[in-house]
Design a protein around this motif. Structure first.
Motif, short mmCIF file in Angstrom:
data_model
loop_
_atom_site.label_atom_id
_atom_site.label_comp_id
_atom_site.label_asym_id
_atom_site.label_seq_id
_atom_site.Cartn_x
_atom_site.Cartn_y
_atom_site.Cartn_z
N ILE A 12 1.01 -1.32 -0.56
CA ILE A 12 -0.52 -0.15 0.03
C ILE A 12 0.94 1.39 -0.18
CG2 ILE A 12 -1.40 1.22 1.59
CD1 ILE A 12 -3.11 -1.17 2.22
N SER A 13 0.66 1.89 -1.02
CA SER A 13 1.52 3.30 -1.27
C SER A 13 0.70 4.20 -1.10
CB SER A 13 2.14 3.69 -2.10
OG SER A 13 3.12 1.97 -2.60
N PRO A 14 0.51 5.39 -0.47
CA PRO A 14 0.02 6.94 -0.12
C PRO A 14 0.52 7.82 -1.77
CG PRO A 14 1.89 7.06 1.49
CD PRO A 14 1.92 5.64 0.77
N ILE A 15 -0.82 7.98 -1.79
CA ILE A 15 -0.84 9.38 -2.65
C ILE A 15 -0.90 10.93 -2.19
CG2 ILE A 15 -1.50 10.34 -5.22
CD1 ILE A 15 -2.91 7.59 -5.83
N LEU A 16 0.34 11.66 -2.37
CA LEU A 16 0.39 12.87 -1.65
C LEU A 16 -0.02 13.87 -2.28
CD1 LEU A 16 3.66 12.55 0.60
CD2 LEU A 16 1.46 12.13 1.25
N ALA A 17 -1.25 14.20 -2.42
CA ALA A 17 -1.71 15.87 -3.10
C ALA A 17 -0.51 16.76 -2.56
CB ALA A 17 -3.48 15.83 -2.95
N GLU A 18 -0.33 16.77 -1.76
CA GLU A 18 0.40 17.79 -0.97
C GLU A 18 1.51 17.47 -0.16
OE1 GLU A 18 -1.49 21.23 0.56
OE2 GLU A 18 -2.53 21.80 -1.00
N GLU A 19 2.53 17.28 0.50
CA GLU A 19 3.73 17.04 1.06
C GLU A 19 2.49 16.66 2.74
OE1 GLU A 19 6.99 19.19 2.66
OE2 GLU A 19 7.57 19.94 1.00
N THR A 20 1.60 16.55 2.54
CA THR A 20 1.63 15.67 4.07
C THR A 20 -0.55 14.93 4.27
OG1 THR A 20 0.69 17.73 5.18
CG2 THR A 20 2.53 17.29 5.92
N GLU A 21 -0.76 16.04 2.81
CA GLU A 21 -2.35 15.60 2.79
C GLU A 21 -2.36 14.65 1.43
OE1 GLU A 21 -6.23 17.45 0.52
OE2 GLU A 21 -4.30 18.40 1.27
N ILE A 22 -2.71 13.14 2.40
CA ILE A 22 -2.94 12.31 1.63
C ILE A 22 -4.71 11.96 0.30
CG2 ILE A 22 -3.32 9.42 1.34
CD1 ILE A 22 -1.51 9.65 4.16
N SER A 23 -4.00 12.18 -0.82
CA SER A 23 -5.42 12.03 -1.51
C SER A 23 -6.21 10.89 -2.04
CB SER A 23 -5.56 12.74 -2.82
OG SER A 23 -4.02 12.86 -3.18
N GLY A 24 -5.02 9.43 -1.58
CA GLY A 24 -5.41 8.47 -1.91
C GLY A 24 -4.50 7.55 -1.63
N ILE A 25 -4.87 6.31 -2.48
CA ILE A 25 -3.27 4.80 -2.27
C ILE A 25 -3.57 4.40 -2.94
CG2 ILE A 25 -3.92 4.68 0.56
CD1 ILE A 25 -5.67 2.48 0.21
N VAL A 26 -2.63 3.90 -3.52
CA VAL A 26 -2.50 2.15 -4.51
C VAL A 26 -1.97 1.39 -3.79
CG1 VAL A 26 -0.84 1.71 -6.69
CG2 VAL A 26 -1.57 4.16 -6.16
N LEU A 27 -2.77 0.56 -4.37
CA LEU A 27 -2.66 -1.03 -3.48
C LEU A 27 -2.54 -2.22 -4.78
CD1 LEU A 27 -3.36 -3.16 -0.97
CD2 LEU A 27 -6.17 -2.88 -2.13
N THR A 28 -1.52 -2.64 -4.60
CA THR A 28 -0.71 -3.28 -5.31
C THR A 28 -0.18 -4.72 -4.47
OG1 THR A 28 0.61 -1.58 -6.24
CG2 THR A 28 1.69 -4.37 -6.58
N ILE A 29 -1.41 -6.24 -5.26
CA ILE A 29 -1.11 -7.32 -5.03
C ILE A 29 -1.15 -8.69 -6.28
CG2 ILE A 29 -3.00 -9.10 -4.24
CD1 ILE A 29 -5.18 -7.42 -3.81
N ARG A 30 0.31 -8.61 -5.76
CA ARG A 30 0.59 -9.46 -6.65
C ARG A 30 1.08 -10.86 -5.92
NH1 ARG A 30 3.72 -7.67 -10.97
NH2 ARG A 30 4.12 -4.38 -10.21
N PRO A 31 0.51 -12.03 -6.97
CA PRO A 31 1.12 -13.74 -6.37
C PRO A 31 2.57 -14.34 -5.87
CG PRO A 31 0.10 -13.69 -8.62
CD PRO A 31 0.22 -11.85 -8.21
N PHE A 32 2.39 -14.10 -5.05
CA PHE A 32 3.94 -14.86 -4.53
C PHE A 32 5.21 -15.18 -5.30
CE2 PHE A 32 6.88 -17.22 -1.53
CZ PHE A 32 7.94 -15.94 -1.75
N SER A 33 4.23 -16.08 -6.06
CA SER A 33 4.79 -17.07 -7.08
C SER A 33 5.70 -16.45 -7.79
CB SER A 33 3.81 -18.40 -7.40
OG SER A 33 3.15 -17.38 -8.30
N GLU A 34 5.22 -14.67 -8.55
CA GLU A 34 5.66 -14.16 -9.19
C GLU A 34 6.66 -13.68 -8.79
OE1 GLU A 34 4.17 -9.61 -10.88
OE2 GLU A 34 2.89 -11.22 -11.06
N VAL A 35 6.80 -12.87 -7.70
CA VAL A 35 8.06 -12.30 -6.87
C VAL A 35 9.35 -12.81 -6.62
CG1 VAL A 35 8.82 -10.82 -4.54
CG2 VAL A 35 6.21 -10.91 -5.58
#
Length: 80
Positions: A12-35
């Protein structure tokens, strides 16, 4: 994370609109086998790079020897 008997890597990585304001998140899900596949590929690439590095070292040694023979005007040894 375990989902339906399969292991997944979740990030999970935050999307920052400004330095301290979070405007959303990016959720990445990968199968362990791919890693695992990516990790194995990286290992193979590193091994290949080390092999090339060793070959380069050998060729440089041969070139240095050849250069030494030529500087000393030992042409027959240089040819050999």
């Amino acid at each position: 994370m375990l989902i339906s008997n399969s292991i997944y890597i979740v990030d999970i990585s935050p999307i920052l609109a400004e330095e301290t304001e979070i405007s959303g998140i990016v959720l990445t899900i990968r199968p362990f086998s791919e890693v695992e596949d990516l990790a194995n590929e990286l290992i193979e690439i590193r091994q290949h790079a080390n092999h090339i590095r060793a070959q380069t070292h050998e060729y440089l040694n041969k070139l240095n020897t050849l250069n030494g023979f030529l500087l000393l005007e030992r042409y027959e040894e240089a040819k050999a």
